[in-house]
Design an enzyme around this catalytic site. Sequence first.
Site, PDB file in Angstrom:
ATOM      1  CG  HIS A  26       6.322  -0.589   3.258  1.00 15.26           C
ATOM      2  ND1 HIS A  26       7.667   0.187   2.646  1.00 15.26           N
ATOM      3  CD2 HIS A  26       5.771   0.266   4.276  1.00 15.26           C
ATOM      4  CE1 HIS A  26       7.138   1.205   2.922  1.00 15.26           C
ATOM      5  NE2 HIS A  26       5.983   1.471   3.842  1.00 15.26           N
ATOM      6  CG  ASN A  46      12.888  -6.247   2.013  1.00 15.28           C
ATOM      7  OD1 ASN A  46      11.386  -6.145   1.631  1.00 15.28           O
ATOM      8  ND2 ASN A  46      13.664  -5.332   1.939  1.00 15.28           N
ATOM      9  CE1 TYR A  71       8.193   0.255  -1.266  1.00 10.37           C
ATOM     10  CE2 TYR A  71       6.669  -1.489  -2.095  1.00 10.37           C
ATOM     11  CZ  TYR A  71       7.342  -0.826  -1.131  1.00 10.37           C
ATOM     12  OH  TYR A  71       7.873  -1.802   0.057  1.00 10.37           O
ATOM     13  CE  LYS A 128       8.418  -4.967   1.216  1.00 12.24           C
ATOM     14  NZ  LYS A 128       9.468  -4.483   0.939  1.00 12.24           N
ATOM     15  CD  GLU A 157       4.698   4.630   3.548  1.00 17.81           C
ATOM     16  OE1 GLU A 157       5.671   4.878   2.651  1.00 17.81           O
ATOM     17  OE2 GLU A 157       4.690   4.048   4.489  1.00 17.81           O
TER      18      GLU A 157
END
Length: 140
Positions: A117, A114, A51, A11, A128
């Site tokens: 993913h 965080n 998302y 991320k 995905e």
Amino acid sequence: MATERTLSIIKPDATKRNLTGKINAKFEDAGLRIVAQKRIHLTPAQAGEFYKVHAERPFYGELCDFMASGPVVVQVLEGEGAIAKNREVMGATNPADAAPGTVRAEFAESVGENSVHGSDAPETAKEEIAYFFAGLELVG
Ligand code: UDP
Ligand code: MG
């Protein structure tokens, strides 16, 4: 357990701090092979589509803006039980709950920012992966 593939994203908080190599080392040390990888910069709409399962959650807007705030590295990891193994290497969503040595325990800045993913099940992994990669880009 069968060989699986899972979708991973490094991320923006992590690419910004130059952590791609350190995070990839954790995947490889755990026996996960990076069989596809590219650095891209999502638009908020592209992040929102990815998302969309979280569209009703209070953090959705912030999550989409964060995911579009800088480059990400999208990748496909392959290995025995790769989906669960990657979730183990990642650690819990909230870094305060993440086990020592996991990516999120070491690198995540907050529950939102965080660092990584990872797909959570075989069906979501398939969807995905297809969102970001064509079949010819997966080199096992
Ligand atoms: N997230 C957040 N606040 C929360 C829960 C989740 O900002 O209270 C963000 C966080 O970036 C997380 C993502 O939304 O990684 C997707 O949430 P999910 O519950 O699927 O966690 P994950 O599968 O990433 O561990
Ligand atoms: Mg999730």
